[in-house]
Enzyme design. Structure first.
Site, PDB file in Angstrom:
ATOM      1  N   GLU A  32     -13.230   5.018  38.460  1.00 19.95           N
ATOM      2  CA  GLU A  32     -12.327   5.223  39.588  1.00 19.95           C
ATOM      3  C   GLU A  32     -12.411   6.700  39.945  1.00 19.95           C
ATOM      4  O   GLU A  32     -11.821   7.541  39.288  1.00 19.95           O
ATOM      5  CB  GLU A  32     -10.893   4.842  39.193  1.00 19.95           C
ATOM      6  CG  GLU A  32      -9.844   5.201  40.218  1.00 19.95           C
ATOM      7  CD  GLU A  32      -8.427   5.117  39.675  1.00 19.95           C
ATOM      8  OE1 GLU A  32      -7.574   5.871  40.174  1.00 19.95           O
ATOM      9  OE2 GLU A  32      -8.166   4.316  38.749  1.00 19.95           O
ATOM     10  N   ARG A  36      -8.709  13.205  44.973  1.00 23.37           N
ATOM     11  CA  ARG A  36      -7.936  14.430  44.752  1.00 23.37           C
ATOM     12  C   ARG A  36      -8.737  15.689  45.066  1.00 23.37           C
ATOM     13  O   ARG A  36      -8.194  16.795  45.003  1.00 23.37           O
ATOM     14  CB  ARG A  36      -7.490  14.517  43.291  1.00 23.37           C
ATOM     15  CG  ARG A  36      -6.576  13.428  42.847  1.00 23.37           C
ATOM     16  CD  ARG A  36      -6.186  13.650  41.401  1.00 23.37           C
ATOM     17  NE  ARG A  36      -5.739  12.411  40.788  1.00 23.37           N
ATOM     18  CZ  ARG A  36      -5.533  12.260  39.509  1.00 23.37           C
ATOM     19  NH1 ARG A  36      -5.740  13.263  38.672  1.00 23.37           N
ATOM     20  NH2 ARG A  36      -5.128  11.105  39.040  1.00 23.37           N
ATOM     21  N   LYS A 120      -1.331  -1.406  39.621  1.00 28.34           N
ATOM     22  CA  LYS A 120      -1.356  -0.236  38.742  1.00 28.34           C
ATOM     23  C   LYS A 120       0.097   0.074  38.366  1.00 28.34           C
ATOM     24  O   LYS A 120       0.988  -0.002  39.214  1.00 28.34           O
ATOM     25  CB  LYS A 120      -1.973   0.940  39.510  1.00 28.34           C
ATOM     26  CG  LYS A 120      -1.994   2.245  38.753  1.00 28.34           C
ATOM     27  CD  LYS A 120      -2.699   3.311  39.587  1.00 28.34           C
ATOM     28  CE  LYS A 120      -2.689   4.653  38.898  1.00 28.34           C
ATOM     29  NZ  LYS A 120      -3.529   5.622  39.588  1.00 28.34           N
TER      30      LYS A 120
END
Length: 184
Positions: A32, A36, A120
């Site tokens: 993943e 960011r 999640k």
């Protein structure tokens, strides 16, 4: 390790190949790559092209623009820290799994209304960890969780033993893989 999702933060595009090779050498065939950093889209594209045997996804996707960029780059799954109906819609239209961050019953209900049954659970340690997952599983038996944040080697087996845990997410997988990697 099929039930782990390494959370990969790539600050410099040149790090991509080494991180992917280290993960693969440690038996991890997915990643993943988070949105960011400024090079996230390029890192996803590079990893998808150079490592077609790995399942490359995008993380920290917080809006439709990032989701579209991730899919254009080749992401095969999308992860968000929260639930975005716009991202869910794009993923559904493209037949791409979407794992939104959901920690409250209301968020889980919203995910279910969007057809999402794997969410999640982030940050897992702040929102009650395994105890909270067990409590949330009672009213939502169809939901599977990907706990991320606060899961590490000291508690990973406890989480994985719970049948409602789909996978574990964490950056510690990357750190371990790089420490163990003997290649370039």
């Amino acid at each position: 390790m099929e039930r782990c999702i390494p959370v990969v933060v790539i600050k410099d595009l040149s790090e991509t190949a080494r991180i992917m090779k280290a993960l693969r050498a440690n038996g991890i065939n997915n990643a993943e790559i988070t949105f960011r950093t400024a090079c996230a889209k390029e890192a996803i594209a590079l990893a998808s092209k150079e490592f077609p045997d790995m399942l490359i996804g995008a993380g920290t996707v917080i809006n439709a623009k990032q989701c579209n960029e991730a899919l254009e780059a080749g992401a095969k799954f999308i992860v968000s820290p929260g639930l975005s109906p716009a991202v869910a819609e794009i993923c559904k239209a493209n037949n791409v799994p979407y794992y939104p961050g959901c920690v409250t019953p209301t968020e889980i209900m919203q995910a279910l209304e969007l057809g999402i049954e794997v969410v999640k659970f982030f940050p897992a340690n702040i929102y009650g960890g395994l105890k909270a997952l067990k409590a949330l599983s009672a009213p939502f038996p169809q939901v599977k969780f990907i706990p991320t944040g606060g899961v590490d080697r000291s508690n990973i087996e406890e989480f994985l033993a719970f049948d409602k845990v789909y996978a574990i997410g964490g950056s510690f997988f990357v750190k371990e893989a790089l420490e163990n990697y003997k290649g370039e």
